[in-house]
Design an enzyme around this catalytic site. Structure first.
Site, PDB file in Angstrom:
ATOM      1  N   ASP A  76     -10.542  10.518 -51.155  1.00  0.00           N
ATOM      2  CA  ASP A  76      -9.118  10.148 -51.088  1.00  0.00           C
ATOM      3  C   ASP A  76      -9.001   8.715 -50.544  1.00  0.00           C
ATOM      4  O   ASP A  76      -8.448   8.482 -49.478  1.00  0.00           O
ATOM      5  CB  ASP A  76      -8.428  11.165 -50.161  1.00  0.00           C
ATOM      6  CG  ASP A  76      -6.925  11.042 -50.120  1.00  0.00           C
ATOM      7  OD1 ASP A  76      -6.369  10.196 -50.834  1.00  0.00           O
ATOM      8  OD2 ASP A  76      -6.323  11.820 -49.350  1.00  0.00           O
ATOM      9  N   ARG A  77      -9.506   7.733 -51.321  1.00  0.00           N
ATOM     10  CA  ARG A  77      -9.640   6.370 -50.808  1.00  0.00           C
ATOM     11  C   ARG A  77      -8.343   5.576 -50.879  1.00  0.00           C
ATOM     12  O   ARG A  77      -8.181   4.586 -50.180  1.00  0.00           O
ATOM     13  CB  ARG A  77     -10.760   5.668 -51.608  1.00  0.00           C
ATOM     14  CG  ARG A  77     -10.950   4.201 -51.338  1.00  0.00           C
ATOM     15  CD  ARG A  77     -11.325   3.909 -49.887  1.00  0.00           C
ATOM     16  NE  ARG A  77     -11.548   2.496 -49.660  1.00  0.00           N
ATOM     17  CZ  ARG A  77     -10.597   1.576 -49.554  1.00  0.00           C
ATOM     18  NH1 ARG A  77      -9.322   1.926 -49.667  1.00  0.00           N
ATOM     19  NH2 ARG A  77     -10.898   0.301 -49.342  1.00  0.00           N
ATOM     20  N   LYS A  78      -7.447   5.988 -51.759  1.00  0.00           N
ATOM     21  CA  LYS A  78      -6.156   5.284 -51.908  1.00  0.00           C
ATOM     22  C   LYS A  78      -6.343   3.773 -52.018  1.00  0.00           C
ATOM     23  O   LYS A  78      -5.805   2.989 -51.227  1.00  0.00           O
ATOM     24  CB  LYS A  78      -5.203   5.617 -50.761  1.00  0.00           C
ATOM     25  CG  LYS A  78      -4.859   7.091 -50.647  1.00  0.00           C
ATOM     26  CD  LYS A  78      -3.779   7.323 -49.599  1.00  0.00           C
ATOM     27  CE  LYS A  78      -3.422   8.776 -49.437  1.00  0.00           C
ATOM     28  NZ  LYS A  78      -4.463   9.575 -48.746  1.00  0.00           N
ATOM     29  N   LYS A 108     -12.098  17.400 -50.714  1.00  0.00           N
ATOM     30  CA  LYS A 108     -11.556  16.044 -50.581  1.00  0.00           C
ATOM     31  C   LYS A 108     -12.035  15.441 -49.273  1.00  0.00           C
ATOM     32  O   LYS A 108     -11.990  16.092 -48.225  1.00  0.00           O
ATOM     33  CB  LYS A 108     -10.027  16.106 -50.615  1.00  0.00           C
ATOM     34  CG  LYS A 108      -9.369  14.734 -50.599  1.00  0.00           C
ATOM     35  CD  LYS A 108      -7.873  14.821 -50.778  1.00  0.00           C
ATOM     36  CE  LYS A 108      -7.132  15.066 -49.494  1.00  0.00           C
ATOM     37  NZ  LYS A 108      -7.305  14.046 -48.455  1.00  0.00           N
ATOM     38  N   ILE A 132      -6.295  -5.920 -55.539  1.00  0.00           N
ATOM     39  CA  ILE A 132      -6.465  -6.454 -56.895  1.00  0.00           C
ATOM     40  C   ILE A 132      -7.741  -5.883 -57.525  1.00  0.00           C
ATOM     41  O   ILE A 132      -8.641  -5.403 -56.822  1.00  0.00           O
ATOM     42  CB  ILE A 132      -6.523  -7.994 -56.890  1.00  0.00           C
ATOM     43  CG1 ILE A 132      -7.730  -8.497 -56.078  1.00  0.00           C
ATOM     44  CG2 ILE A 132      -5.216  -8.596 -56.392  1.00  0.00           C
ATOM     45  CD1 ILE A 132      -8.047  -9.974 -56.291  1.00  0.00           C
TER      46      ILE A 132
END
Ligand code: 5BU
Length: 278
Positions: free
Chosen positions: A98-100, A67, A104
Protein backbone atom coordinates in the site's frame (compact mmCIF):
# COMPACT_ATOMS: atom_id res chain seq x y z
CA UNK A 1 -30.18 -16.77 -18.83
CA UNK A 2 -27.77 -14.10 -20.05
CA UNK A 3 -24.18 -14.95 -20.88
CA UNK A 4 -21.63 -14.07 -18.18
CA UNK A 5 -20.20 -11.21 -20.25
CA UNK A 6 -23.52 -9.36 -20.49
CA UNK A 7 -24.08 -9.34 -16.74
CA UNK A 8 -23.24 -6.41 -14.44
CA UNK A 9 -19.86 -6.75 -12.73
CA UNK A 10 -21.48 -7.26 -9.34
CA UNK A 11 -23.70 -10.08 -10.64
CA UNK A 12 -20.74 -12.08 -11.95
CA UNK A 13 -18.73 -14.51 -9.86
CA UNK A 14 -15.10 -13.65 -9.21
CA UNK A 15 -14.22 -16.63 -11.37
CA UNK A 16 -16.31 -15.40 -14.29
CA UNK A 17 -14.56 -12.06 -14.14
CA UNK A 18 -11.08 -13.53 -14.72
CA UNK A 19 -11.70 -13.53 -18.48
CA UNK A 20 -12.36 -9.77 -18.44
CA UNK A 21 -8.81 -9.01 -17.30
CA UNK A 22 -5.62 -9.09 -19.34
CA UNK A 23 -3.39 -8.22 -16.38
CA UNK A 24 -1.88 -11.27 -14.69
CA UNK A 25 -2.00 -9.85 -11.13
CA UNK A 26 -5.73 -9.14 -11.51
CA UNK A 27 -6.39 -12.62 -12.88
CA UNK A 28 -4.38 -14.21 -10.07
CA UNK A 29 -6.25 -12.26 -7.39
CA UNK A 30 -9.67 -13.24 -8.78
CA UNK A 31 -8.60 -16.88 -9.16
CA UNK A 32 -7.35 -16.92 -5.57
CA UNK A 33 -10.62 -15.43 -4.32
CA UNK A 34 -12.66 -18.03 -6.18
CA UNK A 35 -10.42 -20.93 -5.15
CA UNK A 36 -10.23 -20.04 -1.45
CA UNK A 37 -13.72 -18.53 -1.13
CA UNK A 38 -12.44 -15.35 0.38
CA UNK A 39 -12.61 -11.66 -0.46
CA UNK A 40 -10.61 -10.66 2.60
CA UNK A 41 -7.38 -8.69 2.37
CA UNK A 42 -5.59 -8.43 5.72
CA UNK A 43 -3.69 -5.22 6.33
CA UNK A 44 -0.73 -6.03 8.56
CA UNK A 45 0.42 -2.69 9.93
CA UNK A 46 3.01 -3.73 12.49
CA UNK A 47 6.54 -2.46 12.83
CA UNK A 48 8.75 -5.53 13.10
CA UNK A 49 9.52 -8.39 10.75
CA UNK A 50 8.77 -11.19 13.25
CA UNK A 51 5.41 -9.69 14.24
CA UNK A 52 4.44 -9.32 10.61
CA UNK A 53 5.37 -12.89 9.70
CA UNK A 54 3.62 -14.31 12.78
CA UNK A 55 0.38 -12.54 11.89
CA UNK A 56 0.62 -13.52 8.22
CA UNK A 57 1.19 -17.16 9.19
CA UNK A 58 -1.96 -17.01 11.33
CA UNK A 59 -4.28 -15.26 8.84
CA UNK A 60 -2.86 -16.36 5.48
CA UNK A 61 -5.24 -19.26 4.99
CA UNK A 62 -8.29 -17.02 5.40
CA UNK A 63 -7.35 -14.27 2.98
CA UNK A 64 -6.82 -13.68 -0.72
CA UNK A 65 -4.34 -10.90 -0.14
CA UNK A 66 -1.97 -9.49 2.48
CA UNK A 67 -1.45 -5.73 2.46
CA UNK A 68 1.78 -4.23 3.72
CA UNK A 69 3.30 -0.85 4.54
CA UNK A 70 6.94 -1.82 4.12
CA UNK A 71 8.21 1.60 5.26
CA UNK A 72 6.92 1.10 8.83
CA UNK A 73 8.97 -2.07 9.41
CA UNK A 74 12.06 -1.14 11.39
CA UNK A 75 14.05 -4.26 10.47
CA UNK A 76 12.89 -4.64 6.87
CA UNK A 77 15.35 -6.76 4.84
CA UNK A 78 15.57 -9.29 2.02
CA UNK A 79 15.00 -12.15 4.48
CA UNK A 80 11.57 -10.69 5.26
CA UNK A 81 10.80 -10.45 1.54
CA UNK A 82 11.89 -14.06 0.94
CA UNK A 83 9.82 -15.36 3.84
CA UNK A 84 6.74 -13.30 2.91
CA UNK A 85 6.91 -14.45 -0.70
CA UNK A 86 7.32 -18.07 0.46
CA UNK A 87 4.21 -17.69 2.67
CA UNK A 88 2.28 -16.15 -0.23
CA UNK A 89 2.98 -19.33 -2.18
CA UNK A 90 2.42 -21.89 0.58
CA UNK A 91 -0.70 -20.19 1.99
CA UNK A 92 -1.92 -19.00 -1.43
CA UNK A 93 -2.41 -15.22 -1.22
CA UNK A 94 -1.33 -12.16 -3.22
CA UNK A 95 0.80 -9.36 -1.80
CA UNK A 96 -0.31 -5.72 -2.01
CA UNK A 97 2.13 -3.02 -0.91
CA UNK A 98 0.00 0.00 0.00
CA UNK A 99 2.69 2.48 -1.12
CA UNK A 100 0.36 5.23 -2.36
CA UNK A 101 2.83 6.62 -4.89
CA UNK A 102 2.24 10.31 -5.59
CA UNK A 103 5.14 11.80 -7.59
CA UNK A 104 6.15 12.35 -11.23
CA UNK A 105 6.66 9.32 -13.45
CA UNK A 106 10.46 9.24 -13.34
CA UNK A 107 10.58 9.45 -9.55
CA UNK A 108 7.91 6.82 -8.92
CA UNK A 109 9.58 4.40 -11.32
CA UNK A 110 12.71 4.64 -9.14
CA UNK A 111 10.75 4.41 -5.88
CA UNK A 112 8.99 1.31 -7.19
CA UNK A 113 12.05 -0.51 -8.54
CA UNK A 114 14.86 0.61 -6.24
CA UNK A 115 15.82 1.83 -2.78
CA UNK A 116 15.80 -0.43 0.25
CA UNK A 117 12.39 -1.88 -0.50
CA UNK A 118 12.49 -2.77 -4.23
CA UNK A 119 8.70 -3.07 -4.06
CA UNK A 120 8.18 -4.24 -7.64
CA UNK A 121 10.36 -7.29 -7.02
CA UNK A 122 7.93 -8.82 -4.51
CA UNK A 123 4.55 -7.06 -4.46
CA UNK A 124 1.91 -8.27 -6.92
CA UNK A 125 -0.19 -5.13 -6.50
CA UNK A 126 0.53 -1.58 -5.46
CA UNK A 127 -1.38 1.69 -5.58
CA UNK A 128 -0.97 5.32 -6.58
CA UNK A 129 -2.70 8.65 -6.28
CA UNK A 130 -4.04 10.06 -9.55
CA UNK A 131 -3.01 13.57 -8.45
CA UNK A 132 0.17 13.91 -10.58
CA UNK A 133 -1.60 12.94 -13.83
CA UNK A 134 -1.08 10.07 -16.28
CA UNK A 135 2.73 10.16 -15.99
CA UNK A 136 2.51 8.39 -12.65
CA UNK A 137 0.89 5.38 -14.32
CA UNK A 138 3.33 5.45 -17.23
CA UNK A 139 6.30 5.60 -14.84
CA UNK A 140 5.08 2.74 -12.68
CA UNK A 141 4.04 0.61 -15.65
CA UNK A 142 7.52 0.68 -17.17
CA UNK A 143 8.69 -1.17 -14.06
CA UNK A 144 5.60 -3.18 -13.17
CA UNK A 145 4.27 -4.49 -16.46
CA UNK A 146 7.35 -6.55 -17.40
CA UNK A 147 6.99 -8.24 -13.99
CA UNK A 148 3.23 -8.88 -14.48
CA UNK A 149 2.32 -6.50 -11.65
CA UNK A 150 -0.92 -4.54 -11.34
CA UNK A 151 -1.81 -1.05 -10.13
CA UNK A 152 -4.80 0.27 -8.20
CA UNK A 153 -5.64 3.97 -8.35
CA UNK A 154 -6.85 5.74 -5.23
CA UNK A 155 -10.25 7.03 -6.30
CA UNK A 156 -11.59 7.57 -2.77
CA UNK A 157 -10.33 7.24 0.80
CA UNK A 158 -12.02 5.97 3.95
CA UNK A 159 -10.88 8.83 6.17
CA UNK A 160 -13.13 11.70 7.27
CA UNK A 161 -12.79 14.84 5.16
CA UNK A 162 -11.01 13.09 2.26
CA UNK A 163 -10.63 15.42 -0.74
CA UNK A 164 -10.80 12.51 -3.20
CA UNK A 165 -14.45 13.02 -4.12
CA UNK A 166 -16.63 14.25 -6.99
CA UNK A 167 -14.76 15.36 -10.10
CA UNK A 168 -11.44 14.02 -8.74
CA UNK A 169 -12.90 10.54 -8.35
CA UNK A 170 -14.40 10.64 -11.85
CA UNK A 171 -11.11 11.84 -13.37
CA UNK A 172 -9.38 8.94 -11.60
CA UNK A 173 -11.76 6.50 -13.28
CA UNK A 174 -11.04 8.11 -16.67
CA UNK A 175 -7.30 7.78 -16.01
CA UNK A 176 -7.72 4.08 -15.24
CA UNK A 177 -9.57 3.59 -18.53
CA UNK A 178 -6.61 5.03 -20.44
CA UNK A 179 -4.27 2.35 -18.98
CA UNK A 180 -6.20 -0.92 -19.08
CA UNK A 181 -3.13 -3.20 -19.25
CA UNK A 182 -1.70 -1.99 -15.94
CA UNK A 183 -4.49 -0.32 -13.91
CA UNK A 184 -6.63 -3.18 -12.62
CA UNK A 185 -8.97 -1.24 -10.35
CA UNK A 186 -9.40 1.18 -7.51
CA UNK A 187 -9.14 1.76 -3.82
CA UNK A 188 -12.59 3.16 -3.21
CA UNK A 189 -15.71 2.98 -1.07
CA UNK A 190 -18.16 2.14 -3.86
CA UNK A 191 -18.25 1.12 -7.56
CA UNK A 192 -16.71 4.38 -8.68
CA UNK A 193 -16.70 3.46 -12.40
CA UNK A 194 -20.49 3.87 -12.25
CA UNK A 195 -20.05 7.55 -11.25
CA UNK A 196 -18.28 8.32 -14.54
CA UNK A 197 -19.95 8.40 -17.95
CA UNK A 198 -19.72 4.97 -19.64
CA UNK A 199 -16.58 4.37 -21.74
CA UNK A 200 -16.94 5.98 -25.17
CA UNK A 201 -15.84 2.79 -26.93
CA UNK A 202 -18.88 1.04 -25.48
CA UNK A 203 -16.53 -1.80 -24.57
CA UNK A 204 -17.14 -3.84 -21.45
CA UNK A 205 -14.82 -3.13 -18.56
CA UNK A 206 -14.09 -4.79 -15.26
CA UNK A 207 -12.35 -3.05 -12.37
CA UNK A 208 -11.44 -4.53 -9.00
CA UNK A 209 -12.61 -2.36 -6.12
CA UNK A 210 -10.63 -2.88 -2.91
CA UNK A 211 -12.04 -1.16 0.15
CA UNK A 212 -10.35 -0.18 3.41
CA UNK A 213 -12.22 1.13 6.43
CA UNK A 214 -13.87 -2.18 7.36
CA UNK A 215 -14.72 -3.23 10.91
CA UNK A 216 -17.39 -5.32 12.59
CA UNK A 217 -17.11 -3.74 16.01
CA UNK A 218 -15.51 -0.30 15.95
CA UNK A 219 -16.97 2.64 14.00
CA UNK A 220 -13.65 4.46 13.67
CA UNK A 221 -10.52 5.65 15.43
CA UNK A 222 -9.36 8.96 16.88
CA UNK A 223 -7.49 9.94 13.71
CA UNK A 224 -10.29 10.07 11.16
CA UNK A 225 -10.62 6.43 10.13
CA UNK A 226 -14.23 5.40 9.45
CA UNK A 227 -15.44 1.79 9.43
CA UNK A 228 -18.30 0.06 7.68
CA UNK A 229 -19.26 -3.61 7.90
CA UNK A 230 -18.36 -6.22 5.26
CA UNK A 231 -22.05 -6.34 4.27
CA UNK A 232 -22.25 -2.57 3.74
CA UNK A 233 -19.08 -2.67 1.66
CA UNK A 234 -19.68 -5.79 -0.46
CA UNK A 235 -23.45 -6.11 -0.66
CA UNK A 236 -24.67 -2.51 -0.39
CA UNK A 237 -21.76 -0.74 -2.14
CA UNK A 238 -20.74 -3.50 -4.55
CA UNK A 239 -17.02 -3.47 -3.66
CA UNK A 240 -14.96 -6.62 -4.30
CA UNK A 241 -12.36 -6.93 -1.54
CA UNK A 242 -12.61 -5.94 2.12
CA UNK A 243 -9.39 -4.64 3.65
CA UNK A 244 -9.22 -5.23 7.39
CA UNK A 245 -6.36 -4.30 9.68
CA UNK A 246 -6.80 -3.65 13.39
CA UNK A 247 -10.13 -5.53 13.42
CA UNK A 248 -7.99 -8.65 12.93
CA UNK A 249 -4.44 -8.10 14.18
CA UNK A 250 -5.72 -6.00 17.12
CA UNK A 251 -6.51 -9.34 18.78
CA UNK A 252 -4.17 -10.68 21.44
CA UNK A 253 -2.46 -13.63 19.77
CA UNK A 254 -2.38 -16.35 17.15
CA UNK A 255 -5.70 -17.98 18.04
CA UNK A 256 -7.55 -14.66 18.10
CA UNK A 257 -5.94 -13.48 14.82
CA UNK A 258 -7.01 -16.75 13.20
CA UNK A 259 -10.57 -16.64 14.46
CA UNK A 260 -11.05 -12.94 13.63
CA UNK A 261 -9.66 -13.44 10.12
CA UNK A 262 -12.02 -16.33 9.57
CA UNK A 263 -14.93 -14.30 10.94
CA UNK A 264 -14.24 -11.52 8.41
CA UNK A 265 -13.76 -14.08 5.63
CA UNK A 266 -17.16 -15.61 6.39
CA UNK A 267 -18.89 -12.20 6.61
CA UNK A 268 -17.30 -10.94 3.39
CA UNK A 269 -18.14 -14.10 1.47
CA UNK A 270 -21.72 -14.17 2.75
CA UNK A 271 -22.22 -10.59 1.52
CA UNK A 272 -20.76 -11.54 -1.90
CA UNK A 273 -23.01 -14.59 -2.23
CA UNK A 274 -25.99 -12.45 -1.28
CA UNK A 275 -25.21 -9.90 -3.98
CA UNK A 276 -24.93 -12.63 -6.64
CA UNK A 277 -28.60 -13.42 -6.00
CA UNK A 278 -29.80 -9.85 -6.72
P1 5BU B 1 -7.36 -0.49 9.79
O1 5BU B 1 -6.53 -0.95 10.94
O2 5BU B 1 -8.38 -1.55 9.33
O3 5BU B 1 -8.02 0.84 10.04
O4 5BU B 1 -6.29 -0.30 8.62
C1 5BU B 1 -6.66 0.17 7.36
C2 5BU B 1 -5.49 0.08 6.40
O5 5BU B 1 -5.92 0.53 5.12
C3 5BU B 1 -4.30 0.95 6.77
O6 5BU B 1 -3.14 0.26 6.34
C4 5BU B 1 -4.46 2.20 5.94
O7 5BU B 1 -3.21 2.76 5.56
C5 5BU B 1 -5.18 1.68 4.71
N1 5BU B 1 -6.09 2.65 4.10
C6 5BU B 1 -7.19 3.17 4.74
O8 5BU B 1 -7.44 2.87 5.90
N2 5BU B 1 -8.00 4.04 4.08
C7 5BU B 1 -7.79 4.43 2.81
O9 5BU B 1 -8.57 5.19 2.24
C8 5BU B 1 -6.65 3.88 2.17
C9 5BU B 1 -5.84 2.99 2.82
BR1 5BU B 1 -6.33 4.35 0.45
Amino acid sequence: MSSPSSKATTSKTYGERVASHSNQAAKDLLLTMERKKTNLCVSVDVTTKEELLKIVEAVGESCCCVKTHCDIISDFDQDLVDRLVALSKSLDFQIFEDRKFADIGNTVSLQYSSGVHRIASWSHLTNAHALPGDGIVTGLSTVGLPLSRGLLLLAEMSSAGSLATGAYTIETVQMARRHPEFVVGFIAQQRVERLAPPPSSGEEEDFLVLTPGVGLVSKGDKMGQQYRTPRQVVFESGCDVIIVGRGIYGGSGVEEWKSEADRYRVEGWKAYEERLLV
